[in-house]
Design an enzyme around this catalytic site. Structure first.
Site, mmCIF file in Angstrom:
data_model
loop_
_atom_site.group_PDB
_atom_site.id
_atom_site.type_symbol
_atom_site.label_atom_id
_atom_site.label_comp_id
_atom_site.label_asym_id
_atom_site.label_seq_id
_atom_site.Cartn_x
_atom_site.Cartn_y
_atom_site.Cartn_z
ATOM 1 N N GLU A 60 3.325 -6.590 6.900
ATOM 2 C CA GLU A 60 2.594 -5.172 7.510
ATOM 3 C C GLU A 60 2.903 -5.451 9.196
ATOM 4 O OE1 GLU A 60 -0.266 -6.265 4.004
ATOM 5 O OE2 GLU A 60 0.924 -7.277 5.439
ATOM 6 N N GLY A 103 -0.230 -4.922 0.452
ATOM 7 C CA GLY A 103 -1.569 -5.025 -0.362
ATOM 8 C C GLY A 103 -1.344 -5.535 -1.785
ATOM 9 N N GLU A 118 -2.162 -8.965 -1.600
ATOM 10 C CA GLU A 118 -3.435 -9.003 -1.252
ATOM 11 C C GLU A 118 -4.198 -9.112 -2.730
ATOM 12 O OE1 GLU A 118 -4.713 -7.619 2.989
ATOM 13 O OE2 GLU A 118 -3.868 -6.139 1.876
ATOM 14 N N ALA A 144 0.919 -1.084 -0.023
ATOM 15 C CA ALA A 144 -0.075 -0.161 0.028
ATOM 16 C C ALA A 144 0.759 1.447 -0.039
ATOM 17 C CB ALA A 144 -0.905 -0.102 1.264
#
Length: 251
Positions: A129, A106, A109, A63
């Protein structure tokens, strides 16, 4: 769209995440563009499959840290990213992810939302993370658990370890281990585009329901949002920016 390149390949579509200076980190604008394009392609009979890849050697390195750094749990509860992630997951046609370079946080993901995940020689995958004092927030931990089992999922999520392509394939995280994920991904998407579209859509829906019905995706998201207010999260991101090891206090 500034950070997403779309290419009609005749029966299938190539989408390239295009923020190379940030290793294609998934900021809100990029996720919004991706969700909008997939929503449009879902209703386009000329598109029967989608190949998703990153620009200039990486899939997506996570992210956007700048967006997470100041975000509170209250803001995260109203975050439009949740709607974008849901739209991406709801795409009804075959979605192929071709991973070269980093697919972290992310980025992984997103790759885990693909129906077929190809890893090439340079692929490096992980959910680090916890290095920043947070956890995956878009279902990555739960989807990883369903795919590779509790021991391996715990290993990646709790330690922040990053694994290579051979390990990802051996664990069953990826569906294909190839030399060049971009070239092989294009070949695979073209093959899928020739198959019966109604059958593939029905098969995908059944597989997604079977894999995800038991998952506690809302619990994972709630925990992620709570951690955004922690001092440990602030320390983790500060240490990341300062290129030092974080010192966590558990608050």
């Amino acid at each position: 769209m500034e950070h997403l390149i779309e290419s009609d390949e005749g029966g299938w579509t190539k989408l390239i995440l295009n923020r190379p200076a940030a290793k294609n980190a998934l900021n809100t604008g990029l996720l919004a563009d991706l969700a909008a394009v997939l929503n449009r392609l879902a209703g386009d009979p000329g598109c029967r499959a989608v190949l998703l890849q990153g620009a200039e050697g990486n899939f997506a390195a996570g992210a956007d840290i700048a967006e997470i750094e100041t975000k509170s749990s209250a803001e995260a509860a109203l975050d439009p990213r949740k709607t974008h992630w849901a739209a991406i997951r709801a795409f009804p046609k075959p979605l192929v992810a071709a991973v070269e370079g980093f697919a972290l946080g992310g980025g992984l993901e997103l790759a885990l939302m693909a129906d077929l995940l190809l890893v090439g020689d340079t692929a490096r995958l992980g959910l680090p993370e916890s290095n920043l004092g947070i956890i995956p927030g878009a279902g990555g931990g739960q989807r990883l658990l369903a795919r590779v089992g509790p021991a391996r999922a715990a290993r990646l999520v709790l330690t922040g370890e990053i694994i290579d392509a051979d390990t990802a394939f051996a664990w069953g995280l990826s569906s294909h281990r190839v030399g060049d994920a971009l070239a092989e991904g294009a070949t695979l998407a073209a093959r899928l585009a020739l198959r019966a579209p109604l059958a593939l859509a029905a098969a995908k829906a059944a597989l997604v329901e079977g894999a995800e019905a038991p998952l506690a995706l809302t619990a994972e998201r709630a925990a992620f949002e709570t951690l955004l207010d922690s001092q440990d999260k602030a320390e983790g991101i500060r240490a990341f920016r300062e290129k030092r090891k974080p010192v966590y206090q558990g608050n």
